[in-house]
Design a protein around this motif. Sequence first.
Motif, PDB file in Angstrom:
ATOM      1  N   LEU A   1       0.852  -1.183   0.000  1.00 19.56           N
ATOM      2  CA  LEU A   1       0.000   0.000   0.000  1.00 19.56           C
ATOM      3  C   LEU A   1       0.892   1.238   0.000  1.00 19.56           C
ATOM      4  O   LEU A   1       1.724   1.385   0.905  1.00 19.56           O
ATOM      5  CB  LEU A   1      -0.903  -0.010   1.227  1.00 19.56           C
ATOM      6  CG  LEU A   1      -1.726   1.245   1.495  1.00 19.56           C
ATOM      7  CD1 LEU A   1      -2.706   1.502   0.370  1.00 19.56           C
ATOM      8  CD2 LEU A   1      -2.460   1.127   2.834  1.00 19.56           C
TER       9      LEU A   1
ATOM     10  N   THR B   1      -3.747   0.550  -9.104  1.00 18.04           N
ATOM     11  CA  THR B   1      -4.177  -0.436  -8.109  1.00 18.04           C
ATOM     12  C   THR B   1      -4.664  -1.698  -8.804  1.00 18.04           C
ATOM     13  O   THR B   1      -5.549  -1.645  -9.663  1.00 18.04           O
ATOM     14  CB  THR B   1      -5.283   0.140  -7.228  1.00 18.04           C
ATOM     15  OG1 THR B   1      -4.746   1.230  -6.461  1.00 18.04           O
ATOM     16  CG2 THR B   1      -5.843  -0.921  -6.290  1.00 18.04           C
TER      17      THR B   1
ATOM     18  N   THR C   1      -1.709  -1.457  -4.042  1.00 18.30           N
ATOM     19  CA  THR C   1      -2.798  -0.528  -3.771  1.00 18.30           C
ATOM     20  C   THR C   1      -2.221   0.883  -3.651  1.00 18.30           C
ATOM     21  O   THR C   1      -1.298   1.108  -2.861  1.00 18.30           O
ATOM     22  CB  THR C   1      -3.539  -0.890  -2.486  1.00 18.30           C
ATOM     23  OG1 THR C   1      -4.021  -2.236  -2.580  1.00 18.30           O
ATOM     24  CG2 THR C   1      -4.706   0.051  -2.242  1.00 18.30           C
TER      25      THR C   1
END
Length: 115
Positions: A10, A90, A112
Amino acid sequence: VQLVESGGGLVQAGESLRLSCAHSGGTFTSYDLGWFRQAPGKEREFVASIGWSGSRRYYADSVKGRFTISRVDAENMVYLQMNSLKPEDTAVYYCNSDPPATSYWGQGTQVTVSS
């Protein structure tokens, strides 16, 4: 035959990630290899590929200038350096031969990008 992707995570928009793909060597060193991705609700799509000798590289228009594919056959590795990441990057990222073979799809690695 095994392909194992890693390096996802992330990150925020504008940041970078480096994905790695470990393959089982052997005939893979004579294949063109590629990265592909699948976003939620979308078809899997081509991202980048590199020729067996490393001299040819192709990129999807959406990542051209931001992503770089490379390979180190002595280490049985393929990499995808991703810079200036965008939320639309993503997806789950996969490596495979190019063109991809059904039997080579691995688990992929999730990327992400938050805005």
